[in-house]
Design a protein around this motif. Structure first.
Motif, PDB file in Angstrom:
ATOM      1  N   TYR A  12      -7.887  -3.232   8.280  1.00  0.00           N
ATOM      2  CA  TYR A  12      -6.903  -2.537   7.445  1.00  0.00           C
ATOM      3  C   TYR A  12      -7.372  -1.098   7.259  1.00  0.00           C
ATOM      4  O   TYR A  12      -8.410  -0.846   6.647  1.00  0.00           O
ATOM      5  CB  TYR A  12      -6.741  -3.212   6.084  1.00  0.00           C
ATOM      6  CG  TYR A  12      -5.769  -2.469   5.192  1.00  0.00           C
ATOM      7  CD1 TYR A  12      -4.400  -2.440   5.494  1.00  0.00           C
ATOM      8  CD2 TYR A  12      -6.221  -1.774   4.074  1.00  0.00           C
ATOM      9  CE1 TYR A  12      -3.515  -1.739   4.695  1.00  0.00           C
ATOM     10  CE2 TYR A  12      -5.341  -1.069   3.273  1.00  0.00           C
ATOM     11  CZ  TYR A  12      -3.985  -1.053   3.592  1.00  0.00           C
ATOM     12  OH  TYR A  12      -3.096  -0.353   2.802  1.00  0.00           O
ATOM     13  N   ASN A  13      -6.624  -0.176   7.830  1.00  0.00           N
ATOM     14  CA  ASN A  13      -6.921   1.254   7.712  1.00  0.00           C
ATOM     15  C   ASN A  13      -8.410   1.536   7.980  1.00  0.00           C
ATOM     16  O   ASN A  13      -9.090   2.180   7.192  1.00  0.00           O
ATOM     17  CB  ASN A  13      -6.521   1.769   6.329  1.00  0.00           C
ATOM     18  CG  ASN A  13      -5.018   1.883   6.181  1.00  0.00           C
ATOM     19  OD1 ASN A  13      -4.259   1.743   7.147  1.00  0.00           O
ATOM     20  ND2 ASN A  13      -4.550   2.131   4.959  1.00  0.00           N
ATOM     21  N   GLY A  14      -8.878   1.040   9.114  1.00  0.00           N
ATOM     22  CA  GLY A  14     -10.300   1.142   9.418  1.00  0.00           C
ATOM     23  C   GLY A  14     -10.642   2.110  10.529  1.00  0.00           C
ATOM     24  O   GLY A  14     -11.713   1.975  11.141  1.00  0.00           O
ATOM     25  N   GLU A  15      -9.774   3.076  10.816  1.00  0.00           N
ATOM     26  CA  GLU A  15      -9.963   3.908  12.001  1.00  0.00           C
ATOM     27  C   GLU A  15     -11.292   4.671  12.005  1.00  0.00           C
ATOM     28  O   GLU A  15     -11.848   4.958  13.077  1.00  0.00           O
ATOM     29  CB  GLU A  15      -8.817   4.913  12.131  1.00  0.00           C
ATOM     30  CG  GLU A  15      -8.752   5.942  11.016  1.00  0.00           C
ATOM     31  CD  GLU A  15      -7.661   6.994  11.244  1.00  0.00           C
ATOM     32  OE1 GLU A  15      -6.980   6.907  12.274  1.00  0.00           O
ATOM     33  OE2 GLU A  15      -7.500   7.877  10.384  1.00  0.00           O
ATOM     34  N   ILE A  37      -8.063 -11.024  16.050  1.00  0.00           N
ATOM     35  CA  ILE A  37      -7.939  -9.853  15.175  1.00  0.00           C
ATOM     36  C   ILE A  37      -6.614  -9.943  14.432  1.00  0.00           C
ATOM     37  O   ILE A  37      -5.558 -10.129  15.044  1.00  0.00           O
ATOM     38  CB  ILE A  37      -7.985  -8.536  15.974  1.00  0.00           C
ATOM     39  CG1 ILE A  37      -9.255  -8.473  16.833  1.00  0.00           C
ATOM     40  CG2 ILE A  37      -7.926  -7.334  15.025  1.00  0.00           C
ATOM     41  CD1 ILE A  37      -9.286  -7.286  17.792  1.00  0.00           C
ATOM     42  N   ARG A  38      -6.682  -9.813  13.114  1.00  0.00           N
ATOM     43  CA  ARG A  38      -5.485  -9.763  12.284  1.00  0.00           C
ATOM     44  C   ARG A  38      -5.500  -8.442  11.526  1.00  0.00           C
ATOM     45  O   ARG A  38      -6.384  -8.181  10.718  1.00  0.00           O
ATOM     46  CB  ARG A  38      -5.453 -10.942  11.303  1.00  0.00           C
ATOM     47  CG  ARG A  38      -5.285 -12.296  11.972  1.00  0.00           C
ATOM     48  CD  ARG A  38      -3.905 -12.414  12.619  1.00  0.00           C
ATOM     49  NE  ARG A  38      -3.707 -13.689  13.292  1.00  0.00           N
ATOM     50  CZ  ARG A  38      -3.962 -13.924  14.574  1.00  0.00           C
ATOM     51  NH1 ARG A  38      -4.462 -12.933  15.317  1.00  0.00           N
ATOM     52  NH2 ARG A  38      -3.747 -15.095  15.115  1.00  0.00           N
ATOM     53  N   ARG A  71       3.762  -8.133   6.741  1.00  0.00           N
ATOM     54  CA  ARG A  71       3.574  -7.369   5.500  1.00  0.00           C
ATOM     55  C   ARG A  71       2.126  -7.501   5.079  1.00  0.00           C
ATOM     56  O   ARG A  71       1.404  -8.368   5.550  1.00  0.00           O
ATOM     57  CB  ARG A  71       4.492  -7.895   4.393  1.00  0.00           C
ATOM     58  CG  ARG A  71       4.284  -9.362   4.064  1.00  0.00           C
ATOM     59  CD  ARG A  71       5.258  -9.858   3.012  1.00  0.00           C
ATOM     60  NE  ARG A  71       5.081 -11.271   2.735  1.00  0.00           N
ATOM     61  CZ  ARG A  71       4.182 -11.764   1.902  1.00  0.00           C
ATOM     62  NH1 ARG A  71       3.359 -10.946   1.250  1.00  0.00           N
ATOM     63  NH2 ARG A  71       4.086 -13.069   1.701  1.00  0.00           N
ATOM     64  N   ASN A  72       1.695  -6.642   4.184  1.00  0.00           N
ATOM     65  CA  ASN A  72       0.322  -6.671   3.719  1.00  0.00           C
ATOM     66  C   ASN A  72       0.093  -7.926   2.867  1.00  0.00           C
ATOM     67  O   ASN A  72       0.827  -8.174   1.908  1.00  0.00           O
ATOM     68  CB  ASN A  72       0.021  -5.418   2.886  1.00  0.00           C
ATOM     69  CG  ASN A  72      -1.433  -5.334   2.478  1.00  0.00           C
ATOM     70  OD1 ASN A  72      -1.843  -5.930   1.498  1.00  0.00           O
ATOM     71  ND2 ASN A  72      -2.216  -4.582   3.237  1.00  0.00           N
ATOM     72  N   TYR A  75      -6.985  -9.387   1.852  1.00  0.00           N
ATOM     73  CA  TYR A  75      -8.068  -9.835   2.744  1.00  0.00           C
ATOM     74  C   TYR A  75      -8.214 -11.347   2.775  1.00  0.00           C
ATOM     75  O   TYR A  75      -8.576 -11.916   3.804  1.00  0.00           O
ATOM     76  CB  TYR A  75      -9.388  -9.163   2.354  1.00  0.00           C
ATOM     77  CG  TYR A  75     -10.040  -9.693   1.095  1.00  0.00           C
ATOM     78  CD1 TYR A  75     -10.926 -10.764   1.144  1.00  0.00           C
ATOM     79  CD2 TYR A  75      -9.771  -9.119  -0.144  1.00  0.00           C
ATOM     80  CE1 TYR A  75     -11.525 -11.253   0.006  1.00  0.00           C
ATOM     81  CE2 TYR A  75     -10.372  -9.600  -1.293  1.00  0.00           C
ATOM     82  CZ  TYR A  75     -11.242 -10.669  -1.219  1.00  0.00           C
ATOM     83  OH  TYR A  75     -11.823 -11.149  -2.352  1.00  0.00           O
ATOM     84  N   ARG A  76      -7.933 -12.038   1.661  1.00  0.00           N
ATOM     85  CA  ARG A  76      -8.113 -13.494   1.666  1.00  0.00           C
ATOM     86  C   ARG A  76      -7.146 -14.161   2.643  1.00  0.00           C
ATOM     87  O   ARG A  76      -7.546 -14.946   3.505  1.00  0.00           O
ATOM     88  CB  ARG A  76      -7.909 -14.054   0.265  1.00  0.00           C
ATOM     89  CG  ARG A  76      -9.026 -13.751  -0.734  1.00  0.00           C
ATOM     90  CD  ARG A  76      -8.770 -14.444  -2.052  1.00  0.00           C
ATOM     91  NE  ARG A  76      -9.847 -14.266  -3.007  1.00  0.00           N
ATOM     92  CZ  ARG A  76      -9.904 -13.272  -3.890  1.00  0.00           C
ATOM     93  NH1 ARG A  76      -8.931 -12.351  -3.908  1.00  0.00           N
ATOM     94  NH2 ARG A  76     -10.915 -13.187  -4.742  1.00  0.00           N
ATOM     95  N   ARG A  77      -5.878 -13.872   2.523  1.00  0.00           N
ATOM     96  CA  ARG A  77      -4.894 -14.488   3.415  1.00  0.00           C
ATOM     97  C   ARG A  77      -5.061 -13.984   4.848  1.00  0.00           C
ATOM     98  O   ARG A  77      -4.777 -14.708   5.804  1.00  0.00           O
ATOM     99  CB  ARG A  77      -3.474 -14.219   2.912  1.00  0.00           C
ATOM    100  CG  ARG A  77      -3.087 -15.041   1.694  1.00  0.00           C
ATOM    101  CD  ARG A  77      -1.632 -14.893   1.368  1.00  0.00           C
ATOM    102  NE  ARG A  77      -0.779 -15.348   2.468  1.00  0.00           N
ATOM    103  CZ  ARG A  77       0.545 -15.181   2.509  1.00  0.00           C
ATOM    104  NH1 ARG A  77       1.168 -14.566   1.503  1.00  0.00           N
ATOM    105  NH2 ARG A  77       1.237 -15.614   3.531  1.00  0.00           N
TER     106      ARG A  77
END
Length: 320
Positions: A12-15, A37-38, A71-72, A75-77
């Motif tokens: 998530y937004n890890g560029e 990868i999700r 959709r967002n 992290y758990r799901r």
């Protein structure tokens, strides 16, 4: 036959750091069989980096399962979805901002191959900053994990240790796939996914730790979890919330354990922890009225078994 391996990675937004992590996955020898990868609907350049990675990994014979959530989901799901798609016999959890050492898969898989009853394994990590520079302490040193704690793990008392303190970091952990049958679905609240997975593994089998650092664990301002996180709450409010959370976690663990086949000793231990935090979370405001309950828990040994002994008891007695 060597064990098959899957890597479960959530992004998530890890560029900023993602490319270094992906590159390190391709240095593993042997290479992983599968990378799941999700992405949780990133709004930066993460998607482009992942899209470029897929053909590179597939050219090396790795099966890549890349999906972007509609959709967002948090992290758990997100980890729940990634884990469900893993097919390997050994599953490695993977953060987006670390760097794996080239021998991580081979070193950990050697332990799983040699020890059929081992269900979860984690290692130490080298701590690095946002620029990749080494920090003075290792992960274990920063968490206060020493010879005593590691000795408990080696002797097979992982459950007792994990019920006393959080010491396993998902970025440095691997599990056997059969743990998922007990651990899924991951709890939607309270538990962090890595702590839940290793605790469920310890309920029904062996868990252990390696002293070696097999990953560079990056600390930076954007860490969602772990050592890099920030907590703005006042100490008193944080402590009350922590006790309530420990109670809820214990209740959830007992409920899951009741649905499984676990040793009687393990069931007694998780039940005792639930009852202990039930007492602590419900202590009356009056210090005088607290005293018999605190002394009772001291007499049972639960303050030492699930906390910091006399220190935890003293804090319960004097807190406002």
């Amino acid at each position: 036959m060597p064990l098959t391996t899957s890597i479960a990675m959530c992004t998530y937004n890890g560029e900023r750091f993602l490319q270094a992590q992906l590159d390190s996955l391709l240095t593993q020898r042997p290479l992983p069989d599968q990378i799941v990868i999700r992405d949780d609907v990133s709004s930066d350049g993460t998607g482009e980096i992942l899209a470029a990675f897929v053909p590179k990994a597939e050219a090396l014979g790795i099966v890549v399962d890349l999906q972007v959530n509609e959709r967002n989901v948090g992290y758990r799901r997100n980890f729940d979805g990634a884990l469900r798609a893993c097919t390997g016999e050994v599953i490695f959890l993977c953060d987006q901002d670390d760097v794996w050492h080239a021998d991580k898969l081979s070193r950990m898989c050697a332990e799983f191959e040699a020890r059929p009853g081992l269900l979860a394994l984690h290692s130490d990590a080298r701590l690095i900053d946002g620029e990749g520079r080494s920090l003075p302490k290792s992960l274990f040193e920063s968490l206060g994990i020493g010879s005593h704690e590691l000795g408990m793990m080696h002797r097979g008392d992982g459950l007792g240790l994990l019920l006393k303190r959080k010491m396993v970091t998902g970025a440095a952990m691997a599990i056997r796939r059969r743990v998922l049958g007990d651990a899924l679905p991951l709890p939607a609240t309270e538990w962090v996914h890595d702590a839940w997975l290793v605790t469920l593994a310890a309920l029904t089998g062996r868990v252990d730790s390696l002293r070696e650092s097999l990953v560079d664990y990056r600390l930076h301002g954007g860490n969602q979890l772990g050592l890099g996180g920030n907590d703005p709450l006042p100490r008193s409010a944080r402590r009350k919330l922590q006790l309530q959370s420990e109670l809820k976690q214990s209740e959830m663990l007992v409920e899951r354990a009741q649905a499984l086949v676990v040793p009687r000793s393990a069931m007694a231990l998780v039940t005792s922890r639930r009852d202990h935090f039930g007492v602590r979370a419900g202590l009356p405001a009056s210090r005088v009225r607290r005293l018999p309950q605190v002394l009772g828990e001291m007499a049972t040994g639960n303050y030492l078994r699930f906390g910091r002994g006399l220190l935890s008891a003293a804090i319960d007695l004097i807190r406002s």
